[in-house]
Design a protein around this motif. Structure first.
Motif, PDB file in Angstrom:
ATOM      1  N   ASN A   1       0.858  -1.185   0.000  1.00  0.00           N
ATOM      2  CA  ASN A   1       0.000   0.000   0.000  1.00  0.00           C
ATOM      3  C   ASN A   1       0.892   1.233   0.000  1.00  0.00           C
ATOM      4  O   ASN A   1       1.760   1.357   0.863  1.00  0.00           O
ATOM      5  CB  ASN A   1      -0.897   0.020   1.242  1.00  0.00           C
ATOM      6  N   PRO A   2       0.700   2.108  -0.948  1.00  0.00           N
ATOM      7  CA  PRO A   2       1.541   3.306  -0.944  1.00  0.00           C
ATOM      8  C   PRO A   2       1.223   4.163   0.277  1.00  0.00           C
ATOM      9  O   PRO A   2       0.064   4.412   0.591  1.00  0.00           O
ATOM     10  CB  PRO A   2       1.170   4.022  -2.249  1.00  0.00           C
ATOM     11  N   THR A   3       2.264   4.545   0.994  1.00  0.00           N
ATOM     12  CA  THR A   3       2.067   5.403   2.165  1.00  0.00           C
ATOM     13  C   THR A   3       2.428   6.827   1.789  1.00  0.00           C
ATOM     14  O   THR A   3       3.421   7.057   1.099  1.00  0.00           O
ATOM     15  CB  THR A   3       2.945   4.943   3.347  1.00  0.00           C
ATOM     16  N   PRO A   4       1.628   7.753   2.223  1.00  0.00           N
ATOM     17  CA  PRO A   4       1.935   9.149   1.891  1.00  0.00           C
ATOM     18  C   PRO A   4       3.208   9.576   2.613  1.00  0.00           C
ATOM     19  O   PRO A   4       3.523   9.083   3.695  1.00  0.00           O
ATOM     20  CB  PRO A   4       0.723   9.918   2.413  1.00  0.00           C
ATOM     21  N   PRO A   5       3.981  10.459   2.008  1.00  0.00           N
ATOM     22  CA  PRO A   5       5.211  10.915   2.659  1.00  0.00           C
ATOM     23  C   PRO A   5       4.894  11.679   3.940  1.00  0.00           C
ATOM     24  O   PRO A   5       3.885  12.370   4.038  1.00  0.00           O
ATOM     25  CB  PRO A   5       5.856  11.839   1.620  1.00  0.00           C
ATOM     26  N   ILE A   6       5.761  11.511   4.916  1.00  0.00           N
ATOM     27  CA  ILE A   6       5.593  12.209   6.182  1.00  0.00           C
ATOM     28  C   ILE A   6       6.235  13.583   6.066  1.00  0.00           C
ATOM     29  O   ILE A   6       7.430  13.704   5.815  1.00  0.00           O
ATOM     30  CB  ILE A   6       6.233  11.410   7.331  1.00  0.00           C
ATOM     31  N   ILE A   7       5.429  14.596   6.228  1.00  0.00           N
ATOM     32  CA  ILE A   7       5.910  15.969   6.130  1.00  0.00           C
ATOM     33  C   ILE A   7       5.963  16.554   7.533  1.00  0.00           C
ATOM     34  O   ILE A   7       4.934  16.652   8.199  1.00  0.00           O
ATOM     35  CB  ILE A   7       4.994  16.817   5.221  1.00  0.00           C
ATOM     36  N   PRO A   8       7.183  16.894   7.997  1.00  0.00           N
ATOM     37  CA  PRO A   8       7.267  17.443   9.347  1.00  0.00           C
ATOM     38  C   PRO A   8       6.601  18.815   9.424  1.00  0.00           C
ATOM     39  O   PRO A   8       6.564  19.552   8.435  1.00  0.00           O
ATOM     40  CB  PRO A   8       8.776  17.555   9.598  1.00  0.00           C
ATOM     41  N   PRO A   9       6.059  19.146  10.582  1.00  0.00           N
ATOM     42  CA  PRO A   9       5.430  20.457  10.711  1.00  0.00           C
ATOM     43  C   PRO A   9       6.485  21.555  10.597  1.00  0.00           C
ATOM     44  O   PRO A   9       7.643  21.350  10.946  1.00  0.00           O
ATOM     45  CB  PRO A   9       4.823  20.432  12.120  1.00  0.00           C
ATOM     46  N   PRO A  10       6.109  22.702  10.069  1.00  0.00           N
ATOM     47  CA  PRO A  10       7.080  23.781   9.922  1.00  0.00           C
ATOM     48  C   PRO A  10       7.549  24.281  11.284  1.00  0.00           C
ATOM     49  O   PRO A  10       6.795  24.285  12.248  1.00  0.00           O
ATOM     50  CB  PRO A  10       6.313  24.872   9.165  1.00  0.00           C
ATOM     51  N   VAL A  11       8.810  24.671  11.323  1.00  0.00           N
ATOM     52  CA  VAL A  11       9.368  25.215  12.559  1.00  0.00           C
ATOM     53  C   VAL A  11       8.982  26.682  12.646  1.00  0.00           C
ATOM     54  O   VAL A  11       9.287  27.472  11.758  1.00  0.00           O
ATOM     55  CB  VAL A  11      10.910  25.070  12.572  1.00  0.00           C
ATOM     56  N   VAL A  12       8.270  27.012  13.689  1.00  0.00           N
ATOM     57  CA  VAL A  12       7.844  28.391  13.894  1.00  0.00           C
ATOM     58  C   VAL A  12       8.812  29.026  14.888  1.00  0.00           C
ATOM     59  O   VAL A  12       8.913  28.575  16.028  1.00  0.00           O
ATOM     60  CB  VAL A  12       6.400  28.450  14.436  1.00  0.00           C
ATOM     61  N   PRO A  13       9.564  30.043  14.455  1.00  0.00           N
ATOM     62  CA  PRO A  13      10.502  30.659  15.388  1.00  0.00           C
ATOM     63  C   PRO A  13       9.756  31.363  16.517  1.00  0.00           C
ATOM     64  O   PRO A  13       8.655  31.872  16.327  1.00  0.00           O
ATOM     65  CB  PRO A  13      11.281  31.654  14.527  1.00  0.00           C
ATOM     66  N   THR A  14      10.393  31.360  17.665  1.00  0.00           N
ATOM     67  CA  THR A  14       9.786  32.056  18.797  1.00  0.00           C
ATOM     68  C   THR A  14       9.871  33.553  18.558  1.00  0.00           C
ATOM     69  O   THR A  14      10.837  34.041  17.973  1.00  0.00           O
ATOM     70  CB  THR A  14      10.518  31.699  20.102  1.00  0.00           C
ATOM     71  N   PRO A  15       8.876  34.294  18.985  1.00  0.00           N
ATOM     72  CA  PRO A  15       8.929  35.735  18.774  1.00  0.00           C
ATOM     73  C   PRO A  15      10.092  36.342  19.557  1.00  0.00           C
ATOM     74  O   PRO A  15      10.422  35.906  20.652  1.00  0.00           O
ATOM     75  CB  PRO A  15       7.585  36.243  19.293  1.00  0.00           C
ATOM     76  N   SER A  16      10.709  37.339  18.968  1.00  0.00           N
ATOM     77  CA  SER A  16      11.866  37.968  19.581  1.00  0.00           C
ATOM     78  C   SER A  16      11.442  38.895  20.714  1.00  0.00           C
ATOM     79  O   SER A  16      10.493  39.646  20.603  1.00  0.00           O
ATOM     80  CB  SER A  16      12.631  38.766  18.533  1.00  0.00           C
ATOM     81  N   THR A  17      12.190  38.804  21.808  1.00  0.00           N
ATOM     82  CA  THR A  17      11.930  39.685  22.941  1.00  0.00           C
ATOM     83  C   THR A  17      13.036  40.715  23.100  1.00  0.00           C
ATOM     84  O   THR A  17      12.902  41.659  23.856  1.00  0.00           O
ATOM     85  CB  THR A  17      11.837  38.875  24.246  1.00  0.00           C
ATOM     86  N   GLY A  18      14.150  40.516  22.392  1.00  0.00           N
ATOM     87  CA  GLY A  18      15.285  41.424  22.528  1.00  0.00           C
ATOM     88  C   GLY A  18      16.014  41.218  23.848  1.00  0.00           C
ATOM     89  O   GLY A  18      16.739  42.079  24.302  1.00  0.00           O
ATOM     90  N   ARG A  19      15.812  40.050  24.456  1.00  0.00           N
ATOM     91  CA  ARG A  19      16.471  39.716  25.716  1.00  0.00           C
ATOM     92  C   ARG A  19      17.111  38.347  25.586  1.00  0.00           C
ATOM     93  O   ARG A  19      16.727  37.540  24.754  1.00  0.00           O
ATOM     94  CB  ARG A  19      15.466  39.680  26.867  1.00  0.00           C
ATOM     95  N   CYS A  20      18.063  38.089  26.462  1.00  0.00           N
ATOM     96  CA  CYS A  20      18.719  36.791  26.473  1.00  0.00           C
ATOM     97  C   CYS A  20      18.037  35.911  27.515  1.00  0.00           C
ATOM     98  O   CYS A  20      18.019  36.238  28.700  1.00  0.00           O
ATOM     99  CB  CYS A  20      20.207  36.951  26.792  1.00  0.00           C
TER     100      CYS A  20
END
Length: 132
Positions: free
Chosen positions: A30-49
Motif C-alpha cells: 500500500n503506498p504510504t503518503p510521505p511524512i511531512i514534518p510540521p514547519p518550525v515556527v521561530p519564537t517571537p523575539s523579545t530582545g532579551r537573552c
C-alpha cells in the motif's frame, strides 16, 4: 489462423493478462503518503537573552575554529544553546557574553559576532549594534 483458434488465442491472452495484472493482489504494497514534518515556527523575539550567559563560554571554541577555517564538530555545544532563539535574541545573548568578557578572547565584535551567528544558522539583524 482459423477463427476458432484466433478466438481461443485472444481469450487465453485476456485470461493471462488479467492474472498478471492482479498477481500481487494479496502482497501489493500500500503506498504510504510521505511524512511531512510540521514547519518550525521561530519564537517571537523579545530582545532579551533567555539563557545564562556563562553557558556561552563554549562559543569561544567554535569561534576559534571558524577563524582558523577548521571544521566545527557536529557535537559542539554552542549552537544548540542558541537553537530555540530568534536571531535578535541570539545576537543579544552573544553580545552580553562579549560585554562581560565571558568568552575570554579578544574579539573584533561586529565581524566575530556575525561569524558566530552565521555558524549557528542565525543572522545578525541589520539594525543591531553590539556596543561595548
Amino acid at each position: 489462423m482459423a477463427p476458432t483458434n484466433m478466438a481461443l488465442f485472444l481469450a487465453l491472452n485476456l485470461v493471462l493478462l488479467a492474472a498478471v495484472a492482479h498477481a500481487c493482489t494479496p502482497y501489493c504494497p500500500n503506498p504510504t503518503p510521505p511524512i511531512i514534518p510540521p514547519p518550525v515556527v521561530p519564537t517571537p523575539s523579545t530582545g532579551r537573552c533567555s539563557i545564562g550567559t556563562l553557558n556561552l563560554k563554549v562559543c569561544a571554541n567554535v569561534l576559534n575554529l571558524v577563524k582558523l577555517k577548521l571544521g566545527v564538530p557536529k557535537n559542539e555545544q554552542c549552537c544548540p544553546l542558541l537553537h530555540g532563539l530568534a536571531d535578535l535574541d541570539a545576537a543579544v545573548c552573544l553580545c552580553t557574553a562579549i560585554k562581560a568578557n565571558i568568552l575570554g578572547i579578544n574579539l573584533n565584535v561586529p565581524v566575530d559576532l556575525t561569524l558566530l551567528l552565521n555558524q549557528c544558522g542565525k543572522t545578525c539583524p541589520d539594525d543591531f549594534k553590539c556596543h561595548i
